[in-house]
Design a protein around this motif. Structure first.
Motif, PDB file in Angstrom:
ATOM      1  N   LYS A  33      20.811  -8.662 -13.565  1.00 45.41           N
ATOM      2  CA  LYS A  33      20.832  -7.215 -13.776  1.00 45.41           C
ATOM      3  C   LYS A  33      21.148  -6.876 -15.228  1.00 45.41           C
ATOM      4  CE  LYS A  33      21.998  -6.063  -8.986  1.00 45.41           C
ATOM      5  NZ  LYS A  33      23.027  -5.559  -8.040  1.00 45.41           N
ATOM      6  N   SER A  40      14.928  -4.180 -21.092  1.00 46.72           N
ATOM      7  CA  SER A  40      14.129  -3.406 -20.139  1.00 46.72           C
ATOM      8  C   SER A  40      12.666  -3.281 -20.548  1.00 46.72           C
ATOM      9  CB  SER A  40      14.734  -2.008 -19.961  1.00 46.72           C
ATOM     10  OG  SER A  40      14.807  -1.328 -21.204  1.00 46.72           O
ATOM     11  N   HIS A  44      11.485  -6.940 -15.675  1.00 45.91           N
ATOM     12  CA  HIS A  44      11.557  -6.106 -14.473  1.00 45.91           C
ATOM     13  C   HIS A  44      12.180  -6.941 -13.364  1.00 45.91           C
ATOM     14  CE1 HIS A  44      10.671  -3.481 -11.162  1.00 45.91           C
ATOM     15  NE2 HIS A  44       9.769  -4.303 -10.641  1.00 45.91           N
ATOM     16  N   LEU A  45      13.289  -6.480 -12.818  1.00 48.58           N
ATOM     17  CA  LEU A  45      13.995  -7.187 -11.749  1.00 48.58           C
ATOM     18  C   LEU A  45      13.720  -6.505 -10.424  1.00 48.58           C
ATOM     19  CD1 LEU A  45      16.065  -9.386 -10.891  1.00 48.58           C
ATOM     20  CD2 LEU A  45      17.864  -7.684 -11.297  1.00 48.58           C
ATOM     21  N   HIS A  46      13.315  -7.298  -9.440  1.00 45.44           N
ATOM     22  CA  HIS A  46      13.098  -6.744  -8.109  1.00 45.44           C
ATOM     23  C   HIS A  46      13.350  -7.818  -7.063  1.00 45.44           C
ATOM     24  CE1 HIS A  46       8.966  -8.482  -7.245  1.00 45.44           C
ATOM     25  NE2 HIS A  46       9.127  -8.770  -8.527  1.00 45.44           N
ATOM     26  N   SER A  47      13.578  -7.391  -5.846  1.00 51.04           N
ATOM     27  CA  SER A  47      13.777  -8.304  -4.726  1.00 51.04           C
ATOM     28  C   SER A  47      12.522  -8.296  -3.874  1.00 51.04           C
ATOM     29  CB  SER A  47      14.982  -7.877  -3.893  1.00 51.04           C
ATOM     30  OG  SER A  47      15.066  -8.644  -2.695  1.00 51.04           O
ATOM     31  N   ILE A  48      12.037  -9.496  -3.504  1.00 52.96           N
ATOM     32  CA  ILE A  48      10.846  -9.564  -2.662  1.00 52.96           C
ATOM     33  C   ILE A  48      11.199  -9.585  -1.183  1.00 52.96           C
ATOM     34  CG2 ILE A  48       9.549 -10.763  -4.465  1.00 52.96           C
ATOM     35  CD1 ILE A  48       9.836 -13.326  -2.630  1.00 52.96           C
ATOM     36  N   ASN A  56      19.599 -10.852  -1.294  1.00 53.25           N
ATOM     37  CA  ASN A  56      18.337 -10.523  -1.940  1.00 53.25           C
ATOM     38  C   ASN A  56      17.674 -11.769  -2.518  1.00 53.25           C
ATOM     39  OD1 ASN A  56      17.733  -7.610  -1.876  1.00 53.25           O
ATOM     40  ND2 ASN A  56      19.750  -7.410  -2.855  1.00 53.25           N
ATOM     41  N   TRP A  58      15.785 -12.503  -5.404  1.00 54.59           N
ATOM     42  CA  TRP A  58      15.511 -11.851  -6.682  1.00 54.59           C
ATOM     43  C   TRP A  58      14.385 -12.532  -7.448  1.00 54.59           C
ATOM     44  CZ3 TRP A  58      17.340  -7.221  -7.187  1.00 54.59           C
ATOM     45  CH2 TRP A  58      18.586  -6.872  -6.655  1.00 54.59           C
ATOM     46  N   LYS A  67       6.064  -4.495 -15.179  1.00 49.29           N
ATOM     47  CA  LYS A  67       6.046  -3.850 -13.869  1.00 49.29           C
ATOM     48  C   LYS A  67       4.681  -3.865 -13.197  1.00 49.29           C
ATOM     49  CE  LYS A  67       9.974  -0.739 -14.696  1.00 49.29           C
ATOM     50  NZ  LYS A  67      10.453   0.657 -14.701  1.00 49.29           N
ATOM     51  N   HIS A 120       6.840 -14.634 -13.663  1.00 48.15           N
ATOM     52  CA  HIS A 120       7.714 -14.289 -12.539  1.00 48.15           C
ATOM     53  C   HIS A 120       8.662 -15.465 -12.285  1.00 48.15           C
ATOM     54  CE1 HIS A 120       4.831 -11.029 -11.153  1.00 48.15           C
ATOM     55  NE2 HIS A 120       4.073 -11.755 -11.949  1.00 48.15           N
ATOM     56  N   TRP A 177       4.679 -11.759  -0.877  1.00 44.45           N
ATOM     57  CA  TRP A 177       4.692 -11.678  -2.346  1.00 44.45           C
ATOM     58  C   TRP A 177       3.383 -12.197  -2.926  1.00 44.45           C
ATOM     59  CZ3 TRP A 177       7.614 -15.718  -5.704  1.00 44.45           C
ATOM     60  CH2 TRP A 177       7.701 -15.282  -7.035  1.00 44.45           C
TER      61      TRP A 177
END
Length: 443
Positions: A33, A40, A44-48, A56, A58, A67, A120, A177
């Protein structure tokens, strides 16, 4: 006196130096995070999805457009800690993230890689398993499996046998994903040996099992990819560094030749997701002591970076109709290396084919029309950070809205069960030729 630049600097979040220790879920999330906030513009951080216990899964994306996908920019991924007790890869990917973001704009190679690739990185596919391990251990522990006691690297659909097992949340998350991105190249990081393993992990006579191996139609590319990684890791390249383990010439092996498995992730990526994936076994000890981590990073850093660059092998482009409209779901494959699940263009009409230097005939097929053939020549020294670009305009009359393009995904059933020999790649003579080629290429 007001110092706006200084004030802005004080407001910017700073990323503390990443230490060489094991980062459990809370610390890993804190690091990811902070990176996503501090960088930024390129991350881009996201959970699949979530694990069985709700942790999560991550993924941190690094790229100029982190993004969203951009036409012509290939998608690459690393996945680690699929087996929770195989921990080196988890920490290496955190350090890789740190290295990428802190060297953007400083190191030309890293800067170009980030500019030309969408990367990724999933440090842990099995966070529950990692948390379940009580102390470092070189051998098997109950953290290998997920919380439901399933081995995630036996949990994917299998093209050779009916792998009728309960799909786990972590597996389902990865499968979903793979449908959201046009992944071209990948590696999953394991431990317990020191070798780069390439598909197939399972097989039938049609893929060469009578010769104690199981080869894909793209075996030349896979051997090259595995060797690209292993050759830059001094210990892996030796092929015999783990006591009481099998020897691996040049530090690479065909997965089936080593030992067959059903429901493996690398086979699933290649067959169903059009993504070339290899498996990297990075340490003789599955969960070594923390003080060993710096040496693992030093041994693998060059390999991790060089392997990412291979996403730019071969040829890429878009398929259009004669009016310039991009065509999705069109089969685009090299004439003599057809895949059991045909490789198709994505929603932007894009295709990516990983190929070594040479001449190839590309077969473009739209249902209801005759196949369209075009020749490409991939030079020995390709463009830096870009595959050869070859857009294809099909000579169709009128609008293509009337063309019925199949949108069905390849069925998840045993596809190779009754298949006759499908590729010259299973012939022993070609296998020996490819090994010789690798030696010549890298001498």
């Amino acid at each position: 006196m007001d110092f706006p630049c200084l004030r802005l600097g004080l407001l910017l979040p700073l990323v503390a130096a990443l230490d060489f220790s094991y980062h459990h879920q809370e610390r890993m999330e804190e690091f990811l995070k902070t990176v996503a906030q501090s960088y930024s513009s390129i991350t881009h951080l996201h959970s699949i999805g979530k694990s069985v216990e709700g942790r999560n899964l991550w993924v941190l994306v690094v790229g100029r457009f982190p993004k969203t996908h951009r036409v012509g920019i290939p998608e690459f991924k690393y996945v680690a800690n699929m087996h929770g007790d195989e921990t080196v890869g988890r920490e290496l990917l955190l350090h890789l993230i740190d290295y990428l973001v802190t060297n953007d704009g400083k190191d030309p190679d890293i800067t170009n890689l980030i500019s030309s690739t969408r990367i990724h990185i999933m440090p842990s596919m099995n966070p529950d398993g990692f948390e379940a391990v009580k102390k470092p251990d070189c051998y098997y522990s109950n953290g290998r499996e997920n919380r439901n006691n399933y081995d995630l690297n036996r949990n994917f659909p299998d093209a050779f046998v009916l792998n009728d097992v309960s799909r786990q949340p972590e597996t389902v998350a990865v499968m979903q994903w793979l449908k959201t991105e046009t992944f071209v190249l990948s590696a999953n990081l394991h431990g317990g040996a020191l070798v780069a393993s390439y598909p197939f992990d399972n097989g039938v006579q049609a893929t060469g099992t009578l010769f104690s191996r199981s080869l894909t139609p793209d075996d030349d590319v896979f051997q090259y990819l595995a060797y690209t990684y292993a050759s830059r890791n001094i210990n892996m390249k030796k092929g015999d560094q783990c006591k009481n383990k099998v020897k691996f010439p040049n530090g690479i092996t065909n997965g089936y030749s080593w030992y067959p498995i059903q429901g493996g992730m690398q086979d699933y990526n290649y067959i169903w997701a059009q993504c070339f994936e290899i498996t990297l076994e990075l340490s003789c000890c599955k969960y070594p002591r923390e003080e060993k981590l710096p040496s693992f990073w030093n041994s693998n850093k060059a390999s991790l970076i060089e392997y990412m660059k291979q996403v730019h092998l071969g040829v890429k482009g878009q398929v259009f109709d004669q009016n310039g409209n991009p065509l999705p779901n069109v089969i685009v494959e090299v004439q003599d290396r057809k895949h059991i699940c045909p490789y198709k263009t994505n929603k932007f009409g894009e295709y990516y084919l990983l190929l070594l230097p040479g001449s190839y005939i590309i077969n473009v097929t739209v249902p209801g029309y005759d196949p369209y053939f075009t020749e490409v020549f991939i030079p020995k020294k390709s463009q830096n950070f870009s595959a050869l670009t070859k857009d294809i305009r099909l000579p169709f009359q009128g609008q293509l809205n009337s063309i019925q393009v199949s949108n069905l995904s390849c069925p998840t059933i045993p596809l190779y069960r009754d298949l006759p020999g499908h590729s010259a790649a299973t012939k022993p003579s070609l296998f020996l030729f490819l090994v010789t080629l690798l030696h010549i290429f890298f001498k």
